[in-house]
Design a protein around this motif. Structure first.
Motif, PDB file in Angstrom:
ATOM      1  N   ARG A   1      20.022 -12.893  13.516  1.00 27.54           N
ATOM      2  CA  ARG A   1      18.166 -12.889  14.374  1.00 27.54           C
ATOM      3  C   ARG A   1      17.666 -11.947  14.672  1.00 27.54           C
ATOM      4  O   ARG A   1      18.590 -10.872  14.421  1.00 27.54           O
ATOM      5  CB  ARG A   1      18.932 -12.851  16.207  1.00 27.54           C
ATOM      6  CG  ARG A   1      19.623 -14.293  16.569  1.00 27.54           C
ATOM      7  CD  ARG A   1      20.433 -14.598  18.442  1.00 27.54           C
ATOM      8  NE  ARG A   1      21.320 -15.110  18.526  1.00 27.54           N
ATOM      9  CZ  ARG A   1      22.402 -14.842  19.233  1.00 27.54           C
ATOM     10  NH1 ARG A   1      22.825 -14.135  19.664  1.00 27.54           N
ATOM     11  NH2 ARG A   1      22.795 -16.259  19.383  1.00 27.54           N
TER      12      ARG A   1
ATOM     13  N   ARG B   1      19.101  -8.791   3.395  1.00 27.35           N
ATOM     14  CA  ARG B   1      18.339  -9.560   4.285  1.00 27.35           C
ATOM     15  C   ARG B   1      18.197 -10.632   3.435  1.00 27.35           C
ATOM     16  O   ARG B   1      18.078 -11.519   4.472  1.00 27.35           O
ATOM     17  CB  ARG B   1      16.922  -8.283   4.177  1.00 27.35           C
ATOM     18  CG  ARG B   1      16.338  -8.874   5.676  1.00 27.35           C
ATOM     19  CD  ARG B   1      15.218  -8.228   6.004  1.00 27.35           C
ATOM     20  NE  ARG B   1      13.686  -8.139   7.590  1.00 27.35           N
ATOM     21  CZ  ARG B   1      13.069  -7.980   7.432  1.00 27.35           C
ATOM     22  NH1 ARG B   1      12.374  -7.220   6.751  1.00 27.35           N
ATOM     23  NH2 ARG B   1      12.736  -8.384   8.626  1.00 27.35           N
ATOM     24  N   ARG B   2      17.770 -10.998   3.271  1.00 30.26           N
ATOM     25  CA  ARG B   2      17.331 -12.301   1.836  1.00 30.26           C
ATOM     26  C   ARG B   2      18.777 -13.060   2.812  1.00 30.26           C
ATOM     27  O   ARG B   2      18.093 -14.039   3.342  1.00 30.26           O
ATOM     28  CB  ARG B   2      16.792 -12.370   1.005  1.00 30.26           C
ATOM     29  CG  ARG B   2      15.441 -12.029   0.385  1.00 30.26           C
ATOM     30  CD  ARG B   2      14.802 -11.816  -0.843  1.00 30.26           C
ATOM     31  NE  ARG B   2      15.707 -11.428  -1.924  1.00 30.26           N
ATOM     32  CZ  ARG B   2      15.576 -10.578  -2.362  1.00 30.26           C
ATOM     33  NH1 ARG B   2      14.204  -9.340  -1.866  1.00 30.26           N
ATOM     34  NH2 ARG B   2      16.196  -9.689  -3.498  1.00 30.26           N
TER      35      ARG B   2
ATOM     36  N   SER C   1      19.225 -13.734   6.385  1.00 34.72           N
ATOM     37  CA  SER C   1      18.941 -13.652   7.489  1.00 34.72           C
ATOM     38  C   SER C   1      18.854 -15.444   7.843  1.00 34.72           C
ATOM     39  O   SER C   1      18.365 -15.502   8.961  1.00 34.72           O
ATOM     40  CB  SER C   1      17.409 -13.556   7.217  1.00 34.72           C
ATOM     41  OG  SER C   1      16.637 -14.622   5.553  1.00 34.72           O
ATOM     42  N   PRO C   2      19.427 -16.087   7.337  1.00 31.47           N
ATOM     43  CA  PRO C   2      19.854 -17.657   7.701  1.00 31.47           C
ATOM     44  C   PRO C   2      20.364 -17.511   8.480  1.00 31.47           C
ATOM     45  O   PRO C   2      20.538 -18.262  10.068  1.00 31.47           O
ATOM     46  CB  PRO C   2      19.619 -18.694   6.818  1.00 31.47           C
ATOM     47  CG  PRO C   2      19.399 -17.191   5.193  1.00 31.47           C
ATOM     48  CD  PRO C   2      19.646 -16.354   5.879  1.00 31.47           C
ATOM     49  N   HIS C   3      21.545 -16.934   8.881  1.00 29.03           N
ATOM     50  CA  HIS C   3      22.071 -16.386   9.688  1.00 29.03           C
ATOM     51  C   HIS C   3      22.188 -15.511  11.372  1.00 29.03           C
ATOM     52  O   HIS C   3      23.430 -15.042  11.597  1.00 29.03           O
ATOM     53  CB  HIS C   3      23.976 -16.042   8.631  1.00 29.03           C
ATOM     54  CG  HIS C   3      23.558 -17.144   7.826  1.00 29.03           C
ATOM     55  ND1 HIS C   3      23.987 -18.316   8.436  1.00 29.03           N
ATOM     56  CD2 HIS C   3      23.771 -16.487   6.854  1.00 29.03           C
ATOM     57  CE1 HIS C   3      24.111 -19.133   6.623  1.00 29.03           C
ATOM     58  NE2 HIS C   3      23.808 -18.365   5.870  1.00 29.03           N
TER      59      HIS C   3
END
Length: 317
Positions: A19, A11-12, A15-17
């Motif tokens: 939604r 997840r970490r 998550s920047p990529h």
């Protein structure tokens, strides 16, 4: 076997990529004549992965697998075989990484998905009648070219990426009693079921397959990986002839029940979602709701029930 920290790490990383897709609470809807007689409709919560980057949950696993590759390995590009959605996810990952990509599709891929992939401007090849045939070609291409092959379901990093859905969903709706998940090769339900059971051990996980492609249903019944002699369903993203030992093992440990729905039942569910909710989903994404509408959850009172709406599309209408 994956641990909770593996899902959190995924997840970490992704998550920047990705939604954070919403959960749509629809209460106890009136399905009218489409509802099987005597069925009690539970409180329903839809996790809208049809709104995910690339149009489906597949972007999560593809991104996690790609980001976990060594930079020298992925610089040659990415290759995979797909029924459509995983291909779009791998294309998205390749664009983020700025590397080449090639997608192999079987000829039973819905035409709108073939068109969508080709319009993306990447190298798309049609090979074989079903996903398994296309997959053999993708793996051979990887060996010949040095491109990094990303399996759509039998890869721990892909499974960890798909399992991030459970982390989100149980933060958004922590008191779910039942979670309903469509099953193709098993990557989605392997990750979601494993992560959900770690966070909420009492939750029931129900998998849903097409009647015409009961790959995991037969594998669990026989306690081994079963290769179907053929598949016969319009929900082609749920239709590999064979899963893998990794997925069968994880599903056997964490999934309470696999149920089957017909193509017509999925079409009815997809049509209801379009008319009543304005959601345009592929046939496969309606499998979970179809199981609820037909009373296949195996529990007279399933309680608060989450359904992963796994991909967008128009073939369900």
């Amino acid at each position: 076997m994956l641990q909770l920290q593996d899902f959190r790490a995924a997840r970490r990383l992704i998550s920047p990529h990705m939604r954070l897709t919403p959960v749509f609470a629809i209460g106890q809807p009136d399905f009218g004549a489409a509802l099987r007689n005597g069925t009690q409709t539970p409180d329903l919560f839809l996790k809208l992965e049809n709104l995910q980057v690339s149009g489906s949950f597949k972007a999560r696993g593809a991104m996690n697998a790609a980001l976990n590759l060594d930079a020298t390995v992925r610089e040659n590009g990415l290759v995979t075989a797909s029924g459509g959605n995983h291909g779009m996810g791998v294309i998205n990952a390749a664009r983020v990484l700025k590397v080449p990509v090639k997608i192999f599709l079987p000829t039973n891929t819905p035409k709108p998905k073939i068109s969508k992939l080709r319009k993306s401007g990447v190298d798309v090849a049609l090979h074989g009648a079903v996903w398994d045939d296309a997959n053999h070609a993708a793996m051979a291409h990887a060996r010949e070219t040095g491109m990094a092959y990303i399996h759509p379901f039998a890869d721990p990093n892909v499974i960890a990426g798909q399992g991030t859905i459970a982390l989100e969903l149980l933060e958004q709706q922590a008191d779910l009693d039942t979670l309903v998940v469509a099953v193709g090769g098993g990557g989605l339900i392997s990750g979601v079921a494993s992560a959900a059971k770690m966070l909420r051990p009492g939750i029931r996980i129900i998998g849903v397959e097409p009647v015409g492609a009961p790959t995991l249903f037969e594998s669990l019944k026989n306690n081994e990986v079963v290769t179907l002699p053929s598949v016969n369903t319009a929900a082609t993203s749920l239709a590999p002839r064979q899963s893998s030992a990794l997925n069968v093992d994880m599903i056997g440990k964490n999934v309470d029940r696999i149920v089957l729905v017909s193509d017509d039942e999925m079409r009815t569910a997809a049509g209801w979602m379009w008319r009543e909710l304005g959601l345009s989903v592929e046939l496969s994404a309606a499998a979970g709701l179809a199981a609820v509408m037909q009373g296949r959850l195996g529990d007279a009172a399933p309680g608060k029930t989450g359904i992963i709406v796994c991909g967008t599309g128009t073939d369900g209408q």
